[in-house]
Write a protein that holds these residues in place. Sequence first.
Motif, PDB file in Angstrom:
ATOM      1  N   ALA A 197     -18.736 -71.715 -16.598  1.00 50.99           N
ATOM      2  CA  ALA A 197     -18.931 -71.001 -17.669  1.00 50.99           C
ATOM      3  C   ALA A 197     -19.601 -71.913 -18.680  1.00 50.99           C
ATOM      4  O   ALA A 197     -19.265 -72.748 -18.962  1.00 50.99           O
ATOM      5  N   GLU A 201     -19.337 -67.737 -20.883  1.00 51.06           N
ATOM      6  CA  GLU A 201     -20.031 -66.705 -20.053  1.00 51.06           C
ATOM      7  C   GLU A 201     -20.083 -67.551 -18.740  1.00 51.06           C
ATOM      8  O   GLU A 201     -20.919 -68.541 -18.469  1.00 51.06           O
ATOM      9  N   ALA A 202     -19.725 -66.666 -17.522  1.00 50.69           N
ATOM     10  CA  ALA A 202     -19.888 -67.240 -16.350  1.00 50.69           C
ATOM     11  C   ALA A 202     -21.481 -67.267 -15.816  1.00 50.69           C
ATOM     12  O   ALA A 202     -21.920 -66.287 -16.220  1.00 50.69           O
TER      13      ALA A 202
END
Length: 280
Positions: A129, A133-134
């Motif tokens: 991430a 956010e991945a």
Amino acid sequence: MKIYISVDIEGATGIASFSQCSRPDSAHYDYPFARRMLTGDVNAAIRGARAGGATEVVVKDSHATCKNLLIDELEPGTQLISGMGAGTLGMMEGIDSSFSASMLVGYHAMAGGFGMMEHALVGGLHRLAINGEAVGEIAVSAVIAGAFGVPTVFVSSDQGGCDEAIACLPGRVQTFATKRGFGYALGQLLSPSVTIPGIEEAARQAVLNAATTKPYAIGGPVKMSVAFRTSPEADMAATLIGVSRTDAYTVEFSADSFLEAHRLALNVFTMSIVGRRSGD
């Protein structure tokens, strides 16, 4: 116009599983076939780039030990970056601000994305991430290019990877899907008679649009979180200066810029491999 092409293999034409495409040993019986298919896809992208105005093309072999492409079968005049063990830019080694655009050929969907052979950058890594956010290799490579002001204009992958590219990259990125995954190692594969002209045309359009495509840039500071599949991998990764442990499987770290964070990530990945082998 200089064009940079980073090449993975999972998203190449005709490839359905790692038993075909991982590396040249007895466990991967179809590796010569995979190399030939990959080289065909790359040549299509090169021809398309040149048809769109490219005058110089540099290709970075970026899968596994980075010695997959058949240089004697690449389009004449192509420059190839091959091998591993040095550098700080990983799959984008050799890119700089002199390039007008970058392309990603044969890439795969990120871990957790619905795509064939989906995974997160290196063996043992479960999820990555950036700022919470991945992300996967498509985004990471595009952000490295963006750090030099270079837009990523084309991605070839399976349909899951192409959907991911459209969702995460800004502007007018062109994509071409070589296959559609039904699961991790099962999918509907398109014939080279379809993928080769498809990649070539999409690459041509991408280069034609390069001047109006924005780079994918992430400003600093940057925080990365890395979740491994086993705790021994995190054990050794957490020994690095600036890396903290958040649970048995996860480490995190921050840096003032994306390139600095990525450089530390490469060290984290390397130490995780040491940890994986610690019980041997």
